[in-house]
Design a protein around this motif. Sequence first.
Motif, short mmCIF file in Angstrom:
data_model
loop_
_atom_site.label_atom_id
_atom_site.label_comp_id
_atom_site.label_asym_id
_atom_site.label_seq_id
_atom_site.Cartn_x
_atom_site.Cartn_y
_atom_site.Cartn_z
N ASP A 176 39.30 -97.66 84.92
CA ASP A 176 38.68 -98.31 83.87
C ASP A 176 37.26 -97.47 83.83
O ASP A 176 36.57 -97.38 82.56
CB ASP A 176 38.15 -99.75 84.34
N GLU A 177 36.45 -97.19 84.89
CA GLU A 177 35.35 -96.37 84.73
C GLU A 177 35.45 -94.79 84.06
O GLU A 177 34.59 -94.52 83.33
CB GLU A 177 34.80 -96.17 86.27
N ALA A 178 36.85 -94.33 84.34
CA ALA A 178 36.79 -93.08 83.72
C ALA A 178 36.86 -93.17 82.15
O ALA A 178 36.38 -92.40 81.39
CB ALA A 178 38.25 -92.46 84.44
N LEU A 179 37.86 -94.46 81.86
CA LEU A 179 37.95 -94.35 80.42
C LEU A 179 36.51 -94.92 79.76
O LEU A 179 36.19 -94.54 78.50
CB LEU A 179 39.05 -95.57 80.02
N GLY A 180 35.88 -95.71 80.54
CA GLY A 180 34.48 -96.09 79.94
C GLY A 180 33.47 -94.58 79.72
O GLY A 180 33.16 -94.58 78.65
N LEU A 181 33.80 -93.70 80.47
CA LEU A 181 32.87 -92.62 80.50
C LEU A 181 33.39 -91.84 79.31
O LEU A 181 32.67 -91.30 78.27
CB LEU A 181 33.09 -91.82 81.73
N VAL A 182 34.77 -91.76 78.93
CA VAL A 182 35.18 -91.12 77.87
C VAL A 182 34.91 -91.60 76.48
O VAL A 182 34.38 -91.28 75.77
CB VAL A 182 36.95 -91.14 77.98
N ILE A 183 34.91 -93.00 76.54
CA ILE A 183 34.51 -93.50 75.33
C ILE A 183 33.02 -93.50 75.03
O ILE A 183 32.74 -93.40 73.76
CB ILE A 183 34.93 -95.34 75.48
N ARG A 184 32.24 -93.63 75.93
CA ARG A 184 30.77 -93.29 75.64
C ARG A 184 30.61 -92.05 75.20
O ARG A 184 29.70 -91.57 74.26
CB ARG A 184 29.92 -93.46 77.01
N LEU A 185 31.38 -90.76 75.72
CA LEU A 185 30.99 -89.61 75.39
C LEU A 185 31.41 -89.35 74.00
O LEU A 185 30.83 -88.54 73.17
CB LEU A 185 31.92 -88.66 76.26
N PHE A 186 32.54 -90.11 73.54
CA PHE A 186 32.85 -89.85 71.99
C PHE A 186 32.60 -91.05 71.12
O PHE A 186 32.93 -90.67 69.84
CB PHE A 186 34.45 -89.86 72.11
N THR A 187 31.93 -91.82 71.48
CA THR A 187 31.40 -92.61 70.57
C THR A 187 29.83 -92.88 70.45
O THR A 187 29.28 -93.74 69.73
CB THR A 187 32.00 -94.14 70.76
N ALA A 188 29.28 -92.22 71.04
CA ALA A 188 27.62 -92.07 70.93
C ALA A 188 27.40 -91.42 69.84
O ALA A 188 27.83 -90.58 69.12
CB ALA A 188 27.09 -90.98 71.98
N GLN A 189 26.18 -92.16 69.02
CA GLN A 189 25.87 -91.78 67.78
C GLN A 189 25.00 -90.38 67.86
O GLN A 189 24.11 -90.38 68.71
CB GLN A 189 25.12 -92.78 67.14
N ALA A 190 25.28 -89.50 67.11
CA ALA A 190 24.64 -88.17 67.08
C ALA A 190 23.46 -88.19 66.79
O ALA A 190 22.61 -87.57 67.41
CB ALA A 190 25.41 -87.21 66.22
N ASP A 191 22.71 -89.00 65.92
CA ASP A 191 21.38 -89.24 65.62
C ASP A 191 20.56 -89.97 66.51
O ASP A 191 19.18 -90.24 66.37
CB ASP A 191 21.36 -89.56 64.25
N GLY A 192 21.16 -90.78 67.66
CA GLY A 192 20.54 -91.56 68.54
C GLY A 192 20.20 -93.08 67.82
O GLY A 192 19.57 -93.78 68.35
#
Length: 222
Positions: A176-192
């Motif tokens: 769960d923690e590992a997938l949370g990291l993956v999802i955060r990495l790929f869903t972070a908005q580029a412009d912040g």
Amino acid sequence: MSKPPARERLAEAAFALFDERGYEQTTVDDITERAGLGRTTFFRHYRSKEDVIFPDHDRLLEQVAERLRTSSHATALAAVSDAVRLVLLHYIAEGDLARRRYALTSRVPALRDREIASVARYQRLFREFIASWMAGAAEPDPLRAELMAAAVAAAHNHVLRRWLRGESPEPAREVDEALGLVIRLFTAQADGNGTTIVAFRTGQDIDALIPALRQLAGEPPA
């Protein structure tokens, strides 16, 4: 006491012989003789001695595909997490059998190749699903879908191997923690700008999660 089902007897006989004689030196006849069953019974349950080691991949792939199919665009990432967890829990439920398979595939190159091919099938399934999920974006990005699918597979395999080696007492929490990291990495908005909230399973209490969620959202500590 009743005997175990034929399928289990064949699997136990096969793994015992693989340990004693080696995979290449063990034949289907050896397995059926050790199990006290006939060749017809063997081929009713398995197509080959290789299938004794990898018996459930097709069924498991279909379960993963079904979980992904039942999601909506809004629940797609949760579906990915659920599907990965489903695979991990399958291996955990196998217990010692999964560990014996891991030891065997580590020793036999042909089996290792089969395992790599199986992982590629899971990764392709996730890539196609993620690409479909991303298709509604202003600029669909096939490479991003490919990278995310690879990261999902890597997260699962990292946790699974830790559990197989006896290094992870809580593999479900770790995945769960590992997938949370993956999802955060790929869903972070580029412009912040804005806030992205992604839901995934965790064993943590909600009160313990709130500070981390606030931090991810960019709020200062309370």
